[in-house]
Design a protein around this motif. Structure first.
Motif, mmCIF file in Angstrom:
data_model
loop_
_atom_site.group_PDB
_atom_site.id
_atom_site.type_symbol
_atom_site.label_atom_id
_atom_site.label_comp_id
_atom_site.label_asym_id
_atom_site.label_seq_id
_atom_site.Cartn_x
_atom_site.Cartn_y
_atom_site.Cartn_z
ATOM 1 N N ALA A 1 39.460 -35.146 14.175
ATOM 2 C CA ALA A 1 38.760 -33.941 14.612
ATOM 3 C C ALA A 1 38.339 -33.142 13.376
ATOM 4 C CB ALA A 1 39.661 -33.095 15.503
ATOM 5 N N GLN A 2 37.035 -33.006 13.180
ATOM 6 C CA GLN A 2 36.534 -32.224 12.053
ATOM 7 C C GLN A 2 36.573 -30.724 12.329
ATOM 8 O OE1 GLN A 2 32.719 -34.319 11.924
ATOM 9 N NE2 GLN A 2 33.266 -35.092 9.898
ATOM 10 N N ALA A 3 36.745 -30.354 13.594
ATOM 11 C CA ALA A 3 36.843 -28.949 14.001
ATOM 12 C C ALA A 3 37.875 -28.836 15.108
ATOM 13 C CB ALA A 3 35.485 -28.422 14.472
ATOM 14 N N THR A 4 38.412 -27.644 15.291
ATOM 15 C CA THR A 4 39.400 -27.410 16.337
ATOM 16 C C THR A 4 38.782 -27.631 17.722
ATOM 17 O OG1 THR A 4 40.630 -25.834 14.988
ATOM 18 C CG2 THR A 4 40.915 -25.677 17.382
ATOM 19 N N ILE A 5 39.502 -28.354 18.567
ATOM 20 C CA ILE A 5 39.072 -28.591 19.943
ATOM 21 C C ILE A 5 39.845 -27.626 20.826
ATOM 22 C CG2 ILE A 5 38.873 -30.296 21.796
ATOM 23 C CD1 ILE A 5 38.982 -32.462 19.628
ATOM 24 N N ASP A 6 39.165 -26.604 21.331
ATOM 25 C CA ASP A 6 39.808 -25.515 22.054
ATOM 26 C C ASP A 6 39.015 -25.249 23.320
ATOM 27 O OD1 ASP A 6 41.192 -23.344 22.908
ATOM 28 O OD2 ASP A 6 40.678 -22.040 21.237
ATOM 29 N N LEU A 7 39.519 -25.709 24.458
ATOM 30 C CA LEU A 7 38.786 -25.625 25.714
ATOM 31 C C LEU A 7 39.536 -24.772 26.727
ATOM 32 C CD1 LEU A 7 37.745 -29.378 26.106
ATOM 33 C CD2 LEU A 7 36.596 -27.560 24.863
ATOM 34 N N GLY A 8 39.058 -23.557 26.947
ATOM 35 C CA GLY A 8 39.511 -22.731 28.054
ATOM 36 C C GLY A 8 40.972 -22.347 28.053
ATOM 37 N N GLY A 9 41.506 -21.904 26.908
ATOM 38 C CA GLY A 9 42.852 -21.365 26.882
ATOM 39 C C GLY A 9 43.961 -22.392 26.791
ATOM 40 N N ARG A 10 43.652 -23.666 26.774
ATOM 41 C CA ARG A 10 44.680 -24.684 26.620
ATOM 42 C C ARG A 10 45.111 -24.773 25.158
ATOM 43 N NH1 ARG A 10 41.622 -29.406 30.192
ATOM 44 N NH2 ARG A 10 41.349 -28.146 32.069
ATOM 45 N N PRO A 11 46.312 -25.324 24.866
ATOM 46 C CA PRO A 11 46.709 -25.494 23.463
ATOM 47 C C PRO A 11 45.661 -26.311 22.709
ATOM 48 C CG PRO A 11 48.578 -25.856 24.914
ATOM 49 C CD PRO A 11 47.372 -25.733 25.803
ATOM 50 N N PRO A 12 45.169 -25.811 21.581
ATOM 51 C CA PRO A 12 44.084 -26.506 20.879
ATOM 52 C C PRO A 12 44.587 -27.675 20.037
ATOM 53 C CG PRO A 12 44.668 -24.524 19.687
ATOM 54 C CD PRO A 12 45.503 -24.523 20.948
ATOM 55 N N ILE A 13 43.690 -28.597 19.798
ATOM 56 C CA ILE A 13 43.900 -29.653 18.816
ATOM 57 C C ILE A 13 43.185 -29.205 17.545
ATOM 58 C CG2 ILE A 13 43.476 -32.070 18.241
ATOM 59 C CD1 ILE A 13 43.507 -32.700 21.222
ATOM 60 N N THR A 14 43.933 -28.984 16.482
ATOM 61 C CA THR A 14 43.373 -28.362 15.289
ATOM 62 C C THR A 14 42.568 -29.356 14.456
ATOM 63 O OG1 THR A 14 45.421 -28.804 14.069
ATOM 64 C CG2 THR A 14 45.217 -26.661 15.188
ATOM 65 N N ALA A 15 41.693 -28.804 13.603
ATOM 66 C CA ALA A 15 40.870 -29.620 12.714
ATOM 67 C C ALA A 15 41.751 -30.448 11.796
ATOM 68 C CB ALA A 15 39.955 -28.719 11.899
ATOM 69 N N GLY A 16 41.321 -31.678 11.546
ATOM 70 C CA GLY A 16 42.067 -32.582 10.698
ATOM 71 C C GLY A 16 43.063 -33.451 11.434
ATOM 72 N N THR A 17 43.213 -33.234 12.764
ATOM 73 C CA THR A 17 44.172 -34.007 13.555
ATOM 74 C C THR A 17 43.581 -35.367 13.933
ATOM 75 O OG1 THR A 17 45.114 -31.994 14.499
ATOM 76 C CG2 THR A 17 45.529 -34.053 15.671
ATOM 77 N N PRO A 18 44.325 -36.455 13.747
ATOM 78 C CA PRO A 18 43.865 -37.750 14.271
ATOM 79 C C PRO A 18 43.838 -37.699 15.804
ATOM 80 C CG PRO A 18 45.614 -38.048 12.655
ATOM 81 C CD PRO A 18 45.595 -36.594 12.993
ATOM 82 N N VAL A 19 42.739 -38.137 16.411
ATOM 83 C CA VAL A 19 42.593 -38.062 17.859
ATOM 84 C C VAL A 19 41.989 -39.357 18.399
ATOM 85 C CG1 VAL A 19 42.353 -35.552 17.955
ATOM 86 C CG2 VAL A 19 40.314 -36.982 17.687
ATOM 87 N N ARG A 20 42.307 -39.601 19.662
ATOM 88 C CA ARG A 20 41.597 -40.629 20.417
ATOM 89 C C ARG A 20 40.705 -39.919 21.421
ATOM 90 N NH1 ARG A 20 41.170 -45.823 21.843
ATOM 91 N NH2 ARG A 20 40.555 -46.278 23.987
ATOM 92 N N THR A 21 39.440 -40.306 21.467
ATOM 93 C CA THR A 21 38.464 -39.651 22.333
ATOM 94 C C THR A 21 37.948 -40.638 23.365
ATOM 95 O OG1 THR A 21 37.759 -38.204 20.524
ATOM 96 C CG2 THR A 21 36.280 -38.403 22.412
ATOM 97 N N ASP A 22 37.938 -40.199 24.631
ATOM 98 C CA ASP A 22 37.330 -40.963 25.716
ATOM 99 C C ASP A 22 36.230 -40.106 26.329
ATOM 100 O OD1 ASP A 22 39.116 -43.317 25.785
ATOM 101 O OD2 ASP A 22 40.631 -41.834 26.325
ATOM 102 N N ALA A 23 35.008 -40.620 26.333
ATOM 103 C CA ALA A 23 33.850 -39.898 26.878
ATOM 104 C C ALA A 23 33.148 -40.807 27.874
ATOM 105 C CB ALA A 23 32.896 -39.486 25.763
ATOM 106 N N ASP A 24 33.207 -40.436 29.154
ATOM 107 C CA ASP A 24 32.582 -41.216 30.221
ATOM 108 C C ASP A 24 31.395 -40.449 30.787
ATOM 109 O OD1 ASP A 24 34.692 -42.858 29.760
ATOM 110 O OD2 ASP A 24 35.666 -42.540 31.702
ATOM 111 N N PHE A 25 30.288 -41.161 31.010
ATOM 112 C CA PHE A 25 29.086 -40.561 31.576
ATOM 113 C C PHE A 25 28.602 -41.410 32.748
ATOM 114 C CE2 PHE A 25 29.198 -39.341 27.131
ATOM 115 C CZ PHE A 25 28.944 -37.977 27.183
ATOM 116 N N THR A 26 28.317 -40.758 33.876
ATOM 117 C CA THR A 26 27.705 -41.415 35.025
ATOM 118 C C THR A 26 26.326 -40.802 35.243
ATOM 119 O OG1 THR A 26 29.844 -41.819 36.064
ATOM 120 C CG2 THR A 26 27.909 -41.932 37.485
#
Length: 291
Positions: A123-148
């Motif tokens: 994560a190059q930037a903090t992932i902060d969505l709607g008051g949930r605990p954020p994932i801070t910048a620099g954290t290794p992450v796995r991302t799943d993005a599904d589109f229909t």
């Protein structure tokens, strides 16, 4: 929007307590879009004397996803972004069923696909969505993005000659996305999803040369109403060759082409701001029967 450039993806989200009302609003807009599309189609069908040529088929496409994922604060100030490549997202092979119905001058086609992108990165930037605990910048992450993606299009040929057919019409559809960001060094996981309806005018240009059919479609619209700023663009160019069959009998077709689609959605309320700007593009090959 820059439909001719490198696809960009930017995402920000409102707090969870605002989703209930938006789902109801989305369903209402879906009904309006479907009603308009079916109404236009039925008006055209009622004027026809013969049934359509039906052409079901299946495409295999390579859809690329690129650009940036970002977060928007409740104050509406954008933070830095994480690129799709940094998150480990890359092109995927996608199955795309479709069906075309062609009368002499009316053309209706339905298509859709489900695309799943997964990858591991940082994560190059903090992932902060709607008051949930954020994932801070620099954290290794796995991302799943599904589109229909689902769309229906109807066009009438305002110009039909031996040289070229030019048609104008209306399209409508839905894009649904599901995103999940999982920290690889802690239990933190951030998820979100939304369904976005849209409608748009479009144009169709076709040319037949013996067994070869050249086809291009382009459509799009940008509107701003009641706090919603929505824009959509799509284009598709293809060459289809008839490999067997006569004009009045079953036919087989092989197709190669290239497609691009982009949805840009922006909405802000008291809870925060939602921004989705996602573009998918790539080549495809397909087989179809018509009868």
């Amino acid at each position: 929007m820059k439909p001719c450039g490198r696809p960009q993806v930017t995402l920000g989200f409102t707090a969870p307590n605002s989703r209930q009302g938006k789902k109801i609003s989305s369903k209402s807009r879906v009904r309006v879009i479907v009603t308009l599309a079916l109404g236009l189609w039925l008006i055209g069908v009622s004027t026809l004397q013969a049934g359509p040529r039906v052409k079901p088929g299946l495409r295999v496409g390579q859809l690329d996803i690129g650009g940036q994922f970002g977060a928007i604060s409740d104050a509406g100030v954008a933070s830095a972004s994480s690129s799709a490549s940094a998150l480990g997202l890359d092109a995927e092979a996608i199955l795309q069923p479709h069906v075309d119905l062609d009368w002499t001058r009316w053309h209706l086609w339905l298509t859709g696909f489900h695309a799943e992108y997964s990858g591991s990165g940082t994560a190059q930037a903090t992932i902060d969505l709607g008051g949930r605990p954020p994932i801070t910048a620099g954290t290794p992450v796995r991302t799943d993005a599904d589109f229909t993606y689902l769309t229906g299009n109807v066009v009438y040929d305002i110009l039909a000659t031996d040289l070229v057919d030019l048609g104008l019409g209306l399209g409508g559809g839905l894009v649904e996305y599901d995103l999940a960001f999982q920290s690889q060094i802690s239990p933190l996981r951030v998820t979100t999803s939304k369904t976005l309806p849209f409608a748009f005018p479009l144009a169709r240009l076709a040319r037949e040369i013996g067994h070869l059919t050249l086809l291009g479609t382009v459509g799009g619209l940008a509107v701003d109403f009641s706090g919603y700023d929505i824009a959509y663009v799509q284009y598709d160019i293809s060459a289809s060759y008839r490999i067997f069959g006569a004009d009045d009998k079953m036919q087989g077709h092989v197709t190669v082409g290239y497609q691009y689609l982009e949805v840009d959605y922006d909405h802000e309320d008291q809870s925060g701001r939602v921004i989705v700007d996602v573009a998918l593009d790539g080549p495809y090959v397909g087989l179809a029967l018509s009868f």
